[in-house]
Design a protein around this motif. Structure first.
Motif, PDB file in Angstrom:
ATOM      1  N   THR A  81       0.685  -1.145   0.246  1.00 42.53           N
ATOM      2  CA  THR A  81       0.112   0.234   0.311  1.00 42.53           C
ATOM      3  C   THR A  81       1.040   0.864   0.306  1.00 42.53           C
ATOM      4  N   GLY A  82       2.198   1.318  -0.278  1.00 41.91           N
ATOM      5  CA  GLY A  82       3.460   2.834  -0.190  1.00 41.91           C
ATOM      6  C   GLY A  82       2.374   2.775  -1.248  1.00 41.91           C
ATOM      7  N   LYS A 135       0.267   5.245  -3.954  1.00 38.52           N
ATOM      8  CA  LYS A 135      -0.840   5.847  -3.139  1.00 38.52           C
ATOM      9  C   LYS A 135      -1.651   5.603  -4.260  1.00 38.52           C
ATOM     10  N   ILE A 195       7.986   1.941  -4.199  1.00 35.70           N
ATOM     11  CA  ILE A 195       8.263   1.870  -3.095  1.00 35.70           C
ATOM     12  C   ILE A 195       9.265   1.154  -1.916  1.00 35.70           C
ATOM     13  N   GLU A 196       8.231   0.207  -1.714  1.00 35.84           N
ATOM     14  CA  GLU A 196       8.906  -0.537  -0.631  1.00 35.84           C
ATOM     15  C   GLU A 196       9.649  -1.394  -1.204  1.00 35.84           C
ATOM     16  N   GLN A 242      16.313   8.379   0.573  1.00 36.34           N
ATOM     17  CA  GLN A 242      14.983   8.609   1.096  1.00 36.34           C
ATOM     18  C   GLN A 242      15.371   9.647   1.940  1.00 36.34           C
ATOM     19  N   GLY A 283       3.075  13.580   4.045  1.00 36.64           N
ATOM     20  CA  GLY A 283       3.858  12.170   3.036  1.00 36.64           C
ATOM     21  C   GLY A 283       2.794  11.526   2.523  1.00 36.64           C
ATOM     22  N   ILE A 284       2.657  11.853   1.434  1.00 40.09           N
ATOM     23  CA  ILE A 284       1.124  11.422   0.995  1.00 40.09           C
ATOM     24  C   ILE A 284       1.467  10.406  -0.289  1.00 40.09           C
ATOM     25  N   THR A 288       4.896  11.321  -1.129  1.00 36.04           N
ATOM     26  CA  THR A 288       6.310  10.922  -0.914  1.00 36.04           C
ATOM     27  C   THR A 288       7.052   9.843  -1.028  1.00 36.04           C
ATOM     28  N   SER A 289       5.671   8.711  -1.356  1.00 36.27           N
ATOM     29  CA  SER A 289       5.857   7.893  -1.999  1.00 36.27           C
ATOM     30  C   SER A 289       6.530   7.792  -3.285  1.00 36.27           C
ATOM     31  N   LEU A 341       9.481   9.593  -4.788  1.00 39.32           N
ATOM     32  CA  LEU A 341      10.742   9.058  -4.266  1.00 39.32           C
ATOM     33  C   LEU A 341      10.957   8.730  -5.725  1.00 39.32           C
TER      34      LEU A 341
END
Ligand code: FES
Ligand code: FES
Lengths: 158, 757
Positions: free
Chosen positions: A36-37, A39, A77-78, A90, A102-103, A105-106, A109
């Motif tokens: 779920t990283g 979004k 992202i994971e 990171q 932070g929503i 952010t994944s 990155l």
């Protein structure tokens, strides 16, 4: 409708999952794969919160069908950190406060990592245009751009 | 309460406690949560802007295999209009119960009329289509002018203004002196009318929740909001479940900006969960967010300012009409109460009118109302300054509010930092720099100031020392933008330990005392107070414990650098006792170490900012770009400068979007025509420059660390600063937002005169 069986590789691990033919990759990641990283901010390819790479190409996972991942290399992202060791991006995002809620952010990155793989020495303008597909409503982008530039400089120095 | 000096952590750019989870994708936002047996809820929404609901037939939907429950307004607790207001904070439950689901009329396209829970999202969506609603379509009004016409369709027939049914649902005024006398004294008077369009808060995370109701009524809510206690209370009011039976757990929140201070889905999902006996998850689509959640108001404002030749403002009159959307509650208090507040004006009248129209109900958006008012006021101020041939910042300085000035909305200002922000803007490298060559593009510079009240209010904290001598702080405010980092800094500073030993948790409604919303720029102000007092209690306990061990008086023990020490050699010679040692001895020395404090915090000082903006205009394409921006703000004390700057930069980016591009566009049928990120054009990375911040720090004397709220002020001056810069570039002024390319082109086609640089 019968579900489709998909065999793929996610973050370097072989994976199999079942999905509806109409499911997006984002549905599969957040559903059966429990990653779920990534979004969902829009489901229309306009926010970049769901960014992943497919065979190193940056993709909005909400615009790709899950079945299209068959036989490809997916990164999310994971998979950015190596075990306990954060990716330099990171680390830099944390140090430079390049996230607020932070929503985004994944996605930021993953997109920034894809940029630095392609271009280890981007100008500010290049960073801004590359990240133009990733919306952030909190930061005004300033700290994100700085964090990406600084990470690039540090990675080049190594 | 002592002001902390010689700081080790306060003022440091520490790594936020929740950061690791957010950069690795582990953080749990509301839509990331699942539960065994979970089913999905979907909402059926009105296609009409205004329609009487004659009947709803849900029988076909109920028969669809997979459907587990259907709810309509009949299932929601009614708060009859005649019985008067039922307030929860600033929200009236009479409107909330009708906003979450239309009762007898649908008042905007997207207004919920029914909700379904089914085993899959697709079945739930399918079932919504099977619900038959018999609508009597009514004429509608969306724009303020249409809603105010004498023959306008009236949304709420019960509402009267001046004795007649009206869409004006509220009015407030602030008054000082006598404006008629004041304007008589003026040598120059300028009056202008401005309009702004509704804009959305634009948080990237859509509203989402997961709710379980056990057969005994015990309800658990995971949801994304700016206040778990607000979620609990509103859900309780609208479903009839007692608050003590509802546990609202705050998920991480993906942006709010005021837009997540009310509930949309939670009461519906709770009722669906109750009826079906299954946990229900609901997630809005982006389109639903745009159509049916709160944007902020569109507006029409008239501002008249009079000044004498020597540059003194002698009178001001502001009239602000704001769209409330379908239900009363537009932020007239912010527009009328903030916009003239940076100035010391002897004669003043500021009026706000709350106007209902057939759009979704507005929700708070960062300094609600204040940016709308400031846009009008700060543009007229620039025109007055120009007429007086004064530098716009000098003009503001000459009229600046300061300690002792009586503000229009009532209070007499304590020591405030407005003047310092103007001076810092004037002294900034930005203001002194030449505009530079635009290579065929026109450049201009503008400035503007802004004010926001800031708030205190209810806050609770619990601080516990772990058995291994570390610290867990629990507060009750969702952390939208890094407040946990500020709290960790403060607690570590007071205890004299490394900040990494402090873990900061956002408690759920059943584990921490009542805490009001994350909003009003109040969170760090309020939570720092309760965390400070809790930590001080703990330090007192630690000193007492050390005193007992040393068999001396507690007054002879001081707490320093994370350990108890004798205050002086006279008190006795003892090796310091560290937090770890005292924690280890706790079982034998009086038991667990912890303290909690609950307060209605007071003393939040207002916040002021002054901005400088450079624009560049492509005259062929009509595109105005912001090429340099500096935001100056009195931040009281920056507990975590990185996140304070982030607030400033984020607010500025939102303001630039509001000024240049963002707006709700409507179809002829009265529906939102741009309900997605593609067409509702928020600024992307390549639209913006770096945003410089100058933090002026005038500590709030009523706060233990000097904190003033910082989150809202940064949006207040932006639209005016951009508009003033565009005027400086073009020599033409915009009286309507957004200043988007077609409008700039239109303006350029008229006679042109470039302002002198
Ligand atoms: S969710 Fe995929 S781009 Fe927005
Ligand atoms: S940090 Fe909130 S959207 Fe980027």
């Amino acid at each position: 409708m019968a579900k489709v069986h998909v065999t793929t590789s996610i973050n370097g691990e072989p994976m199999e999952f079942l999905c509806e033919p109409s499911d997006t990759m984002l549905d599969a990641l957040r559903g059966p794969l429990a990653l779920t990283g990534s979004k969902e901010g829009c489901a229309s390819g306009d926010c970049g919160a769901c960014s992943i790479t497919v065979d190193d190409r940056l993709v909005c996972s909400c615009l790709m069908l899950a079945v299209e991942s068959e036989g490809h290399e997916i990164r999310t992202i994971e998979g950015l950190a190596q075990g306990e060791k954060l990716h330099p991006l990171q680390q830099k995002f944390l140090e430079m406060a390049a996230l607020q809620c932070g929503i985004c952010t994944s996605g930021m990155l993953v997109a920034s990592d894809a940029l630095l793989k392609k271009n280890p020495d981007p100008s500010e303008e290049e960073v801004r245009f590359w990240l133009a597909g990733n919306l952030c409503r909190c930061t005004g982008y300033d700290k994100i751009v700085r964090a990406v530039m600084e990470t690039a400089a540090e990675m080049r120095a190594q | 309460m002592n002001l902390v000096t010689n700081n080790k952590w306060i003022g440091q750019r520490t790594i936020r406690p929740d950061g690791m989870d957010k950069v690795t994708g582990r953080a749990q936002f509301a839509a990331d949560t699942t539960m065994p047996g979970q089913i999905w809820g979907k909402v059926l929404r009105s296609p009409h802007p205004h329609a009487r609901i004659r009947s709803i037939d849900t029988s076909k939907a109920e028969k669809l295999p997979g459907v587990k429950a259907v709810v309509t307004s009949k299932d929601i607790v009614d708060f009859p209009i005649e019985k008067g207001a039922v307030m929860l904070g600033i929200q009236d439950m009479r409107w909330m119960c009708r906003n979450v689901m239309a009762r007898d009329k649908a008042l905007f396209p997207g207004h919920p009329v029914a909700a379904v829970a089914a085993t899959t999202e697709a079945i739930a969506a399918e079932a919504c289509k099977l619900i038959e609603v018999d609508y009597e379509v009514l004429p509608w009004a969306i724009e303020i002018d249409d809603a105010l016409k004498s023959d306008a369709p009236i949304l709420h027939e019960f509402n009267k203004f001046d004795g007649k049914p009206s869409n004006i649902v509220g009015r407030l005024e602030h008054k000082k002196g006598d404006i008629e006398q004041g304007f008589k004294k003026a040598d120059i008077v300028i009056e202008r009318t401005f309009t702004t369009r509704p804009v959305h808060q634009g948080y990237i995370e859509p509203h989402a929740c997961l709710i379980s109701v056990a057969p005994d009524g015990k309800t658990t809510i995971w949801s994304s909001s700016q206040g778990q206690f607000m979620v609990r209370a509103m859900t309780a009011y609208l479903t009839g479940i007692p608050q003590s039976d509802i546990r609202a757990i705050p998920a991480e929140i993906g942006g709010g900006f005021g837009g997540k201070t009310i509930v949309y889905l939670e009461p519906l999902a709770t009722l669906l969960a109750k009826k079906s006996g299954r946990p229900v998850k609901m997630v809005m689509t982006r389109e639903e967010v745009m159509r049916a959640t709160g944007p902020t108001s569109g507006s029409k404002s008239t501002v008249k300012i009079g000044a004498t030749k020597d540059g003194r403002i002698v009178a001001a009159h502001g009239t602000f009409y704001l769209q409330a959307g379908a239900f009363p509650g537009s932020p007239i208090r912010g527009a009328a109460g903030c916009s003239l507040t940076p100035y010391d004006i002897p004669n003043l009248l500021s009026e706000g009118y709350d106007v209902c129209s057939n759009r979704s109900k507005v929700a708070a958006y960062r300094a609600p109302g204040a940016p709308i008012g400031a846009y009008a006021v700060e543009c007229v101020l620039d025109e007055v300054a120009e007429a007086l041939k004064m530098d716009p910042l000098d003009f503001r300085l000459k009229n600046a509010a300061k300690e002792g000035t009586k503000a229009a909305h009532g209070p007499v200002f304590p020591r405030i930092g407005y003047i310092e922000t103007v001076e810092a803007a004037k002294a900034s490298p930005h203001y002194a720099a030449p505009l530079g060559d635009g290579h065929g593009k026109l450049r201009g510079r503008g400035t503007a100031s802004g004010f926001w009240f800031n708030a205190g209010g209810e806050s609770s904290a619990q601080v516990n020392i772990t058995e291994d001598g570390n610290v867990v702080v629990t507060t009750g405010h969702p952390d939208i933008g890094g407040s946990r980092a500020g709290i960790a800094n403060i607690c570590a500073e007071l205890l004299g330990i490394d900040y990494r030993r402090v873990s900061v948790i956002i408690g759920d409604t059943q584990t921490v005392g009542f805490s009001n919303l994350t909003g009003g720029s109040r969170v760090l102000f309020a939570s720092a107070m309760v965390v400070t007092q809790s930590t001080e209690k703990i330090i007192q306990t630690l000193r007492e414990r050390a005193a007992k061990i040393w068999e001396i008086d507690p007054e002879a023990v001081k707490w320093e650098n994370g350990a108890a020490h004798p205050v002086s050699p006279n008190a006795g010679q003892f090796e310091p006792l560290t937090l770890e040692e005292l924690a280890e001895k706790a079982p034998a020395m009086g038991g667990p170490i912890g303290a909690g404090v609950q307060l209605n915090t007071q003393g939040a000082d207002g916040g002021f900012g002054t901005h400088v903006c450079d624009v560049e205009i492509d005259v062929d394409l009509g595109i105005a770009r912001v090429i340099r921006y500096t935001a100056v703000q009195d931040v009281g004390r920056a507990i975590h400068p990185g996140y304070v700057e982030g607030q400033l930069q984020g607010g500025v980016a939102q303001g630039i979007g509001w000024a240049l591009n963002e707006e709700y566009i409507y179809t002829k049928e009265g529906k939102v025509d741009n309900p997605g990120f593609l067409d509702y054009r928020m600024p992307v990375c390549s639209d913006l420059p770096m945003i410089d911040c100058i933090m002026v720090e005038i500590p709030n004397p009523k706060h233990p660390q000097g904190v003033k709220g910082v989150g809202e002020v940064p949006l207040v001056p932006v639209m005016a600063a951009v508009a003033n810069a565009i005027y400086n570039a073009l020599g033409k002024r915009f009286y309507a937002l957004p200043m988007s390319p077609p409008k700039v082109l239109e303006k350029l086609e008229g006679p042109m005169q470039q302002a002198a640089e």
